[in-house]
Design a protein around this motif. Sequence first.
Motif, PDB file in Angstrom:
ATOM      1  N   SER A   1     109.041 -32.313 -16.880  1.00  0.00           N
ATOM      2  CA  SER A   1     109.813 -33.557 -16.826  1.00  0.00           C
ATOM      3  C   SER A   1     110.937 -33.459 -17.845  1.00  0.00           C
ATOM      4  O   SER A   1     110.879 -32.641 -18.769  1.00  0.00           O
TER       5      SER A   1
ATOM      6  N   GLN B   1     112.983 -29.974 -11.758  1.00  0.00           N
ATOM      7  CA  GLN B   1     111.738 -30.575 -12.222  1.00  0.00           C
ATOM      8  C   GLN B   1     110.575 -29.926 -11.500  1.00  0.00           C
ATOM      9  O   GLN B   1     110.364 -30.126 -10.305  1.00  0.00           O
TER      10      GLN B   1
ATOM     11  N   CYS C   1     106.699 -30.719 -20.614  1.00  0.00           N
ATOM     12  CA  CYS C   1     107.130 -32.071 -20.254  1.00  0.00           C
ATOM     13  C   CYS C   1     108.121 -32.616 -21.286  1.00  0.00           C
ATOM     14  O   CYS C   1     108.198 -32.124 -22.405  1.00  0.00           O
TER      15      CYS C   1
ATOM     16  N   TYR D   1     118.791 -35.553 -18.972  1.00  0.00           N
ATOM     17  CA  TYR D   1     118.866 -35.397 -17.520  1.00  0.00           C
ATOM     18  C   TYR D   1     120.243 -35.841 -17.015  1.00  0.00           C
ATOM     19  O   TYR D   1     120.936 -35.105 -16.314  1.00  0.00           O
TER      20      TYR D   1
END
Lengths: 162, 411
Positions: free
Chosen positions: A87, A105, A60, A93
Amino acid sequence: MAKFKGRVWRFGDNVDTDQIIPAEYLTTGNPAELAEHAFAKVRPNFPSEVRKGDIIVGGCNFGSGSSREHAPRALMGAGISCVVAGSFARIFYRNSINIGLPLIQCVVDVEDGAVLEVDTDNGIILDADSGKEYGFSPLPAFLQELFDAGGLVNYVKRKMGV
Amino acid sequence: MSRTISEKILNGDAGEIVEREVDYVMVNDVTGVPAFEALEEIGTPPILEKIVVIEDHYVPNKDIASAMQAKRLRDYVRKYNIKHYYPVEKGGVCHQLMIEEGFAAPGRLIIGADSHTCSYGALGAFATGVGSTEAGAAMASGEIWFRVPGTQKITVEGTLPKFVMGKDIILTLIGDIGVDGSLYAAHEFYGSAIRALNLSDRITISNMAIEAGGKAGIIPPDDKVFSYLDNRVIGSYKPVYADEGAQYADTFEYDAGSLVPMVAKPFLPSNTSPASELGGTAVDQAYLGSCTNGRIEDLRVAAQILKGRRVHRDTRMIVVPATRDVYMRALDEGLIKAFIEAGAYISGQTCGACLGGYMGVLAEGERCVSSTNRNFIGRMGHKDSEVYLASPATVAASAVTGHITDPNDLD
Ligand code: SF4
């Protein structure tokens, strides 16, 4: 709109941009030069052993920390085809979508060296060894449009009519 | 429809993707060159009044590579005749300068190619960090896409104990929610303890929203902000407040009286402990500076603690005023003299060692207690060095004893 097949480099949670490209190498924006120092402090063998098409799998919050676009640039320079993580940190991103590094993702349970086949059209990741499949959601429509335009520069050019 | 501050400034609902015009776009000497390259690739003239260029990371040039990079940036500045340009001798750390120079103001929408752009939330702006390419795109088009964040409401009521600063509030929050506890979200801070804070401590809190993964850390603006902006702000501004009944994704409540000086241990800002529990942790370096805690208020707190005391013989203390203005005020107030007399080293305004640049880089095995915002692996130097994040008060107290020290425990 693509299919990737590649060997996995496995990372854990909270891989920050200082790990991806340490600050002392931020004196260039050139992807190939940056790639020579990718993960220099935490995976020193990465620059010499990474092969074109390899896939990074993280846990993550991948890409947390600084806004340095040098991080996705370094990964693109290293030939990474896509990054798969549970994530992503938000600036990493944005940067990746804007410059054309595919991000997926999805929580994937694989080790270093596994081979994954990623099908972004159908939202499926296949673990080539175990045959296990993972599904993932497509990008929101706007981001897909931006990505398909070839990244932000082309998108803005088109929008501004230049 | 009731909205949060972020939703109102971005004019959209949480989760929606919008394209909005920004008030300013800031780049620094690390992110600036790739941004101008993106601008040139687009090929339209830059929107000059929106662009701010600040040198702070590797200037004065630390080596040949950084000198070349800074030179390329200056070449772009000249080529486009950038009017909001701050070479290091006229400026300092970009975020503090954006505030001092009146670019940051309530209700504004500001982006910067630096993750701690979220600092300006302390003045009620929606401000967030972006990458270089999109900074360049915004220089050309004036706008950029945003996913409107959901908002977490954090309330701190009561009176803070002695030596508990804004840094301790934000470290406590990050320790509780984790480094991705605010991923894609904005903070809104409320409560009597927040209202009682000076602007400097509020900036510290907003600065570290990104350390929880957040997009913005917003504090509703009040008279302290308005009077700070008098005779400073460029242009006019309009404060924005949340609507009655706005929807919050989460709410967190703290009793200010129960907070203590906190420290984030390596290698995550969420890895927190009370300073009083880390007494056995010796430090080679104590670092006071950065956009998080390099303001005059921070220097005053540290100088007060150092007054009549000396930096420990096994510890070196480095003080880096965030901007030229902070430096001059510290000179006028006698703080620089106090630091030097106590045995600290003073540097001119720069990001310095905050990002492992220069002016205090750590050797293998060294440990630093630092008023900065990140303690990642190798952040301030060698991969086997360690950074402990703390308030200016805790940094100064630790410099005196040579180990991590709650300032309340100094005799
Ligand atoms: S002081 Fe540190 S955190 Fe702030 S802008 Fe400079 S390098 Fe980044």
